[in-house]
Design an enzyme around this catalytic site. Structure first.
Site, PDB file in Angstrom:
ATOM      1  CG  HIS A 240       3.233   2.049  17.714  1.00 44.16           C
ATOM      2  ND1 HIS A 240       2.127   1.245  17.835  1.00 44.16           N
ATOM      3  CD2 HIS A 240       3.092   2.683  16.505  1.00 44.16           C
ATOM      4  CE1 HIS A 240       1.355   1.380  16.772  1.00 44.16           C
ATOM      5  NE2 HIS A 240       1.922   2.243  15.941  1.00 44.16           N
TER       6      HIS A 240
ATOM      7  CB  THR B 153       6.997  -0.268  10.785  1.00 43.17           C
ATOM      8  OG1 THR B 153       6.783  -0.409   9.377  1.00 43.17           O
ATOM      9  CG2 THR B 153       8.472  -0.186  11.077  1.00 43.17           C
ATOM     10  CB  SER B 154       2.329  -3.617   9.829  1.00 42.90           C
ATOM     11  OG  SER B 154       2.498  -4.900  10.385  1.00 42.90           O
ATOM     12  NE  ARG B 155      -2.207  -0.690  14.470  1.00 44.98           N
ATOM     13  CZ  ARG B 155      -1.702   0.478  14.055  1.00 44.98           C
ATOM     14  NH1 ARG B 155      -0.398   0.590  13.783  1.00 44.98           N
ATOM     15  NH2 ARG B 155      -2.462   1.539  13.937  1.00 44.98           N
TER      16      ARG B 155
ATOM     17  CD  GLU C 235       2.213  -1.179  20.210  1.00 44.38           C
ATOM     18  OE1 GLU C 235       2.306  -1.946  19.238  1.00 44.38           O
ATOM     19  OE2 GLU C 235       2.084   0.036  20.112  1.00 44.38           O
TER      20      GLU C 235
ATOM     21  N   GLY D 265       0.855  -1.191   0.000  1.00 40.96           N
ATOM     22  CA  GLY D 265       0.000   0.000   0.000  1.00 40.96           C
ATOM     23  C   GLY D 265       0.882   1.229   0.000  1.00 40.96           C
ATOM     24  NE  ARG D 266      -2.363   5.057   2.759  1.00 38.76           N
ATOM     25  CZ  ARG D 266      -3.672   4.798   2.864  1.00 38.76           C
ATOM     26  NH1 ARG D 266      -4.510   5.330   2.011  1.00 38.76           N
ATOM     27  NH2 ARG D 266      -4.136   4.029   3.827  1.00 38.76           N
ATOM     28  CB  ILE D 267       3.711   2.412   4.683  1.00 40.81           C
ATOM     29  CG1 ILE D 267       2.925   3.573   5.320  1.00 40.81           C
ATOM     30  CG2 ILE D 267       5.054   2.227   5.389  1.00 40.81           C
ATOM     31  CD1 ILE D 267       2.455   3.325   6.742  1.00 40.81           C
TER      32      ILE D 267
HETATM   33  P1  NAP Z   1      -2.480   0.892   3.017  1.00 41.77           P
HETATM   34  O1  NAP Z   1      -2.110   1.920   2.025  1.00 41.77           O
HETATM   35  O2  NAP Z   1      -3.922   0.516   3.176  1.00 41.77           O
HETATM   36  O3  NAP Z   1      -1.614  -0.418   2.719  1.00 41.77           O
HETATM   37  C1  NAP Z   1      -1.868  -1.674   3.240  1.00 41.77           C
HETATM   38  C2  NAP Z   1      -1.687  -2.666   2.137  1.00 41.77           C
HETATM   39  O4  NAP Z   1      -1.770  -3.971   2.685  1.00 41.77           O
HETATM   40  C3  NAP Z   1      -2.781  -2.546   1.059  1.00 41.77           C
HETATM   41  O5  NAP Z   1      -2.178  -2.567  -0.204  1.00 41.77           O
HETATM   42  C4  NAP Z   1      -3.610  -3.778   1.293  1.00 41.77           C
HETATM   43  O6  NAP Z   1      -4.219  -4.278   0.134  1.00 41.77           O
HETATM   44  C5  NAP Z   1      -2.557  -4.744   1.799  1.00 41.77           C
HETATM   45  N1  NAP Z   1      -3.140  -5.913   2.447  1.00 41.77           N
HETATM   46  C6  NAP Z   1      -4.282  -5.989   3.181  1.00 41.77           C
HETATM   47  N2  NAP Z   1      -4.484  -7.263   3.582  1.00 41.77           N
HETATM   48  C7  NAP Z   1      -3.457  -7.985   3.083  1.00 41.77           C
HETATM   49  C8  NAP Z   1      -3.133  -9.354   3.124  1.00 41.77           C
HETATM   50  N3  NAP Z   1      -3.894 -10.235   3.772  1.00 41.77           N
HETATM   51  N4  NAP Z   1      -2.013  -9.751   2.499  1.00 41.77           N
HETATM   52  C9  NAP Z   1      -1.241  -8.874   1.823  1.00 41.77           C
HETATM   53  N5  NAP Z   1      -1.505  -7.572   1.743  1.00 41.77           N
HETATM   54  C10 NAP Z   1      -2.609  -7.131   2.368  1.00 41.77           C
HETATM   55  O7  NAP Z   1      -1.994   1.317   4.463  1.00 41.77           O
HETATM   56  P2  NAP Z   1      -0.654   2.111   4.855  1.00 41.77           P
HETATM   57  O8  NAP Z   1      -0.954   3.554   4.952  1.00 41.77           O
HETATM   58  O9  NAP Z   1       0.452   1.658   3.973  1.00 41.77           O
HETATM   59  O10 NAP Z   1      -0.456   1.539   6.340  1.00 41.77           O
HETATM   60  C11 NAP Z   1      -0.270   0.163   6.564  1.00 41.77           C
HETATM   61  C12 NAP Z   1      -0.352  -0.170   8.018  1.00 41.77           C
HETATM   62  O11 NAP Z   1       0.814   0.301   8.676  1.00 41.77           O
HETATM   63  C13 NAP Z   1      -1.496   0.523   8.791  1.00 41.77           C
HETATM   64  O12 NAP Z   1      -2.703  -0.199   8.671  1.00 41.77           O
HETATM   65  C14 NAP Z   1      -0.983   0.563  10.216  1.00 41.77           C
HETATM   66  O13 NAP Z   1      -1.423  -0.585  10.893  1.00 41.77           O
HETATM   67  C15 NAP Z   1       0.525   0.508  10.044  1.00 41.77           C
HETATM   68  N6  NAP Z   1       1.186   1.757  10.452  1.00 41.77           N
HETATM   69  C16 NAP Z   1       2.037   1.733  11.498  1.00 41.77           C
HETATM   70  C17 NAP Z   1       2.706   2.881  11.864  1.00 41.77           C
HETATM   71  C18 NAP Z   1       3.679   2.878  12.991  1.00 41.77           C
HETATM   72  O14 NAP Z   1       3.764   3.873  13.692  1.00 41.77           O
HETATM   73  N7  NAP Z   1       4.444   1.829  13.207  1.00 41.77           N
HETATM   74  C19 NAP Z   1       2.485   4.083  11.185  1.00 41.77           C
HETATM   75  C20 NAP Z   1       1.584   4.072  10.138  1.00 41.77           C
HETATM   76  C21 NAP Z   1       0.948   2.902   9.765  1.00 41.77           C
HETATM   77  P3  NAP Z   1      -5.436  -3.508  -0.584  1.00 41.77           P
HETATM   78  O15 NAP Z   1      -4.763  -2.491  -1.458  1.00 41.77           O
HETATM   79  O16 NAP Z   1      -6.159  -4.564  -1.330  1.00 41.77           O
HETATM   80  O17 NAP Z   1      -6.265  -2.882   0.514  1.00 41.77           O
HETATM   81  C1  GLV Z   2       0.142   4.256  13.568  1.00 42.93           C
HETATM   82  O1  GLV Z   2       0.455   3.196  13.969  1.00 42.93           O
HETATM   83  C2  GLV Z   2      -0.934   4.490  12.682  1.00 42.93           C
HETATM   84  O2  GLV Z   2      -1.639   3.541  12.326  1.00 42.93           O
HETATM   85  O3  GLV Z   2      -1.104   5.647  12.300  1.00 42.93           O
END
Ligand code: NAP
Ligand code: GLV
Length: 320
Positions: A292, A243-245, A274, A162-164
């Site tokens: 986190h 860095t996901s969950r 957590e 996805g985005r990250i």
């Molecule tokens: P995003 O753009 O929605 O990217 C998530 C990607 O994962 C999407 O492409 C999604 O597919 C894919 N996905 C969903 N289920 C899957 C599976 N079973 N197998 C493989 N891929 C799968 O979200 P993002 O903005 O990149 O953020 C991702 C996650 O990072 C967040 O949900 C959050 O939990 C975590 N995060 C953590 C921090 C931190 O502080 N550590 C900060 C920001 C985010 P689709 O395109 O089909 O939906």
């Molecule tokens: C951080 O973990 C977020 O999901 O924004």
């Protein structure tokens, strides 16, 4: 019409609410203490919009506590702390803060990857413990992230494109890495469109990658996606970064894999239970662990707070 802000957020977010003439109450003003469940329930009953953090469990009980609730604005991109099914059934919109934290989180992913590969934290501990008495050719050697002198390009496997995930892939170009990505069917077009990224089955990605970085949201499908079987498939020299969950990883299985040498090292920003982590991980020198802080830059947190406030304002004004 007012907002219940569960815990303190950056001042710009509160200022934004004020600019719109919106009243708010902060449930827990002490940064170092969580919001008690009873205070969350009481707060949601007093206000029409909830501005929450990922530390609060916004379940059906919370969502149903106030029939006048107009929306939940989460100051995070992840919404796994919110019961989305209940929110939909109750007709309560949910907001989050995507995009603005992508760069900061991708950067931190790389900080973890590099720190784990080059043993940065272990070296720091060695230094401040006063153990650096003599330089040596084999002192604290790690692994190359780039091709180094061998010329062998390293492979980075990105799970969840996805985005990250895409931003992490973009940063890999500077290290001349081969990048593999596994994701959902829906994300396949995005993977194919990304320059120099090869779409790959999850199992193949695990077997081929020198570095594995996880960027999926926490859902029932991704819970414990990384368990004993996944770690067994990975290379013994592999570095794992999350860095996901936390619950995407079976943390006990990760500790076993690291202790038993099934993988070489890990960089973690998130934990299964957590804020705790399994004690076995804490004692390992090949683990770099952070509390986190993926999106924790001043500018990013300010943007997240502003966006969360804007979402809250939208919920209130669209309800008028
Ligand atoms: P995003 O753009 O929605 O990217 C998530 C990607 O994962 C999407 O492409 C999604 O597919 C894919 N996905 C969903 N289920 C899957 C599976 N079973 N197998 C493989 N891929 C799968 O979200 P993002 O903005 O990149 O953020 C991702 C996650 O990072 C967040 O949900 C959050 O939990 C975590 N995060 C953590 C921090 C931190 O502080 N550590 C900060 C920001 C985010 P689709 O395109 O089909 O939906
Ligand atoms: C951080 O973990 C977020 O999901 O924004």
């Amino acid at each position: 019409m007012s907002v219940f802000v569960t815990r303190r957020i950056p001042q710009v977010g509160l200022d934004r609410l004020r600019e719109h003439g919106i009243e708010f109450e902060i449930g827990q003003p002490d940064d170092e203490r969580p919001l008690a469940r009873s205070s969350l329930l009481a707060g949601v009953r007093r206000h029409e919009v909830l501005l929450s953090l990922l530390t609060e469990r916004i379940d059906r009980e919370v969502l149903a506590a106030n029939p006048r609730l107009r929306g939940v604005s989460n100051m995070a991109v992840g919404v796994d702390n919110i019961d989305l099914v209940a929110a939909r059934e109750l007709g309560i919109p949910v907001g989050n803060t995507p995009d603005v934290l992508t760069s900061a989180t991708a950067d931190l992913t790389w900080a973890l990857l590099l720190a784990a590969a080059r043993r940065v934290v272990e070296a720091h501990a060695f230094m401040v413990a006063g153990r650096y008495d003599l330089w040596g050719p084999e002192l604290l050697c790690g692994v190359d992230v780039g091709p180094g002198v061998t010329g062998r390009r390293k492979t980075l496997g990105i799970v969840g494109f996805g985005r990250i995930g895409a931003a992490v892939a973009q940063r890999a170009r500077g290290f001349e890495m081969e990048v593999l990505a596994s994701g959902t069917e829906a994300s396949r077009a995005r993977i194919d469109a990304a320059p120099d990224v090869e779409a790959c089955r999850f199992e193949d990605l695990l077997e081929r990658s020198d570095f594995v970085s996880v960027h999926v949201p926490l859902t029932e499908a991704t819970r414990h996606m990384f368990g004993a079987d996944a770690f067994r498939r990975m290379k013994r020299q592999a570095v794992f970064v999350n860095t996901s969950r936390g619950p995407v990883v079976d943390e006990a299985a990760l500790a076993t894999a690291l202790t038993g040498g099934e993988i070489a090292a890990a960089g973690l920003d998130v934990y299964e239970h957590e804020p705790r982590m399994v004690p076995e991980l804490r004692d390992l020198t090949n683990v770099v662990c952070l509390p986190h802080i993926g999106s924790a830059t001043v500018d990013t947190r300010d943007r997240m707070a502003t966006m969360a406030a804007d979402n809250a304002v939208r919920f209130l004004t669209s309800a008028e």
